[in-house]
Design a protein around this motif. Structure first.
Motif, PDB file in Angstrom:
ATOM      1  N   HIS A   1      30.485 -29.976  32.404  1.00 15.43           N
ATOM      2  CA  HIS A   1      29.932 -30.438  34.166  1.00 15.43           C
ATOM      3  C   HIS A   1      30.343 -31.531  35.080  1.00 15.43           C
TER       4      HIS A   1
ATOM      5  N   ASP B   1      33.222 -22.613  37.522  1.00 19.28           N
ATOM      6  CA  ASP B   1      31.287 -22.456  36.317  1.00 19.28           C
ATOM      7  C   ASP B   1      29.729 -22.639  37.500  1.00 19.28           C
TER       8      ASP B   1
ATOM      9  N   HIS C   1      18.256 -22.541  32.479  1.00 16.38           N
ATOM     10  CA  HIS C   1      18.649 -22.793  31.249  1.00 16.38           C
ATOM     11  C   HIS C   1      16.224 -22.694  30.153  1.00 16.38           C
TER      12      HIS C   1
ATOM     13  N   GLU D   1      29.954 -18.864  25.785  1.00 14.55           N
ATOM     14  CA  GLU D   1      30.146 -19.627  26.759  1.00 14.55           C
ATOM     15  C   GLU D   1      30.667 -20.861  25.770  1.00 14.55           C
TER      16      GLU D   1
END
Ligand code: ZN
Ligand code: ZN
Ligand code: ZN
Length: 369
Positions: free
Chosen positions: A209, A226, A308, A330
């Motif tokens: 991230h 992403d 999510h 993923e």
């Protein structure tokens, strides 16, 4: 004349009321967010002035909105679907909520309802047990209907278009942040909202991230991109790994492992198998290649009105997949100080297998330096 699209909201509210009754829950209270949008189609603003939908088990739902938000609610058609009370600046909205919750033994509150409002709900229903709304709305939202799948598909198509555009770009000399802004702008050609645009170059790609920064993209870098936006409320989420100029042998071989893990997980998706078994399909390929410790996250997450949500494709999740469930696949490998690789698509469980919504190339795309 256009035939109006059949609105699913009355059915969803009725289904929820019946779930409330069978669970013995007196009422549900949700604020701005995915549950409210799912139940009424209202994309409300989270403000200090409460917007709350109350769905009693045994009475009609009521939406409480600040007076100044009334026009916004009306423009989204929600006032034609549920009874609403618009309260003025000096009015106490909770005086309208209180009679609806009188005598309640339990109230389901939105998981993301602000604590300040949960406290007021609690005051309106003294002695009532509070539960998480997701325990009731989750099972309804987890299986997407046809229109929801089509919104997810369009959302994925827009993201695919951005990935294809990236594949033909010269990115050498750009910073991660510049590339991230460019991805965001490209998403807005079709999306109503950009949710995130991670760009991680070179050694930064080892952080799943990573926050895009001033790092300049150089020849030989792996770049993990992403990104996701929202189309008619439904999210996209795609990851592609690019390389600037010829890849090293190590990068090529790690990308190949991740691609095989991704393909194995997609092939494992069908109704009747557990979420855990899909995670295992990806993880065992990566572990067999010797990178087990470098796959530091679950294989996927559900997606819909939230980026999510359930179902989580994670070890130990015994949830059995059913048609209509939508989630990401993923897998990734992250080698600290060196590089990282991730490949992500959104898939939907069908009656007999899997529908992969993303179509953009999954191979290691070589960008011109
Ligand atoms: Zn993520
Ligand atoms: Zn993603
Ligand atoms: Zn994701």
């Amino acid at each position: 004349m256009m035939v109006p699209m059949s609105a699913p909201y009355a059915d969803r509210l009725a289904a929820l009321a019946s779930v409330l009754r069978s669970a013995g829950v007196s009422a549900l209270c949700v604020g701005p967010g995915a549950d409210l949008r799912y139940l009424t189609g209202y994309d409300a603003l989270p403000l200090e002035r409460p917007t709350v939908l109350i769905v009693p088990a045994e009475a009609e739902p009521l939406l409480i909105v600040p007076l100044l938000e009334r026009a916004r609610a009306a423009s989204q058609g929600v006032l034609d679907r549920v009874a609403a009370h618009a309260y003025g600046e000096t009015e106490d909205p909770w005086s309208v909520v209180r009679p609806l919750l009188r005598g309640a033994s339990s109230v389901a509150v939105g998981d993301r309802l602000w604590a300040t409002f949960v406290a007021r709900v609690s005051e309106c229903a003294p002695g009532a047990r509070l539960e998480m709304a997701s325990s009731l709305t989750g099972p309804l939202r987890i299986r997407k209907d046809k229109a929801e799948v089509e919104a997810l598909r369009e959302s994925a198509r827009i993201a695919d278009g951005v990935a294809l555009r990236l594949a033909s770009m010269r990115v050498g000399g750009m910073t991660e942040r510049e590339l991230s802004v460019l991805i965001g702008d490209a998403l807005l050609s079709g999306c109503e909202r950009v949710n995130f645009a991670i760009v991680a170059a070179g050694e930064n790609a080892a952080s799943p991230h990573h926050e895009p920064g001033a790092r300049v993209v150089r020849p030989g870098d792996a770049i993990v991109c992403d990104f996701g936006g929202t189309f008619e409320g439904y999210g996209s989420d795609i990851t592609r790994t690019f390389v600037v100029g010829a890849p090293s042998a190590a990068l090529s071989s790690v990308h190949d492992v991740v691609a095989r893990a991704h393909a194995a997980a997609v092939a494992a998706v069908r109704p009747g198998v557990t979420a855990s078994s899909v995670d295992d399909a990806a993880r065992s390929v990566i572990a067999a290649a010797g990178y087990g410790d470098a796959f530091v996250h679950r294989t996927g997450h559900g997606i819909g009105l939230e980026e999510h949500e359930d179902p989580y494709i994670v070890e130990g999740n015994s949830l059995v997949l059913e048609p209509g469930m939508a989630f990401s696949i993923e897998p990734g490998i992250y080698l600290e100080g060196r590089f990282g690789v991730r490949i992500e698509d959104i898939v939907v469980v069908t009656a007999d297998g899997v529908d992969v919504l993303n179509e953009a190339l999954r191979s290691l795309v070589v960008l011109e330096p």
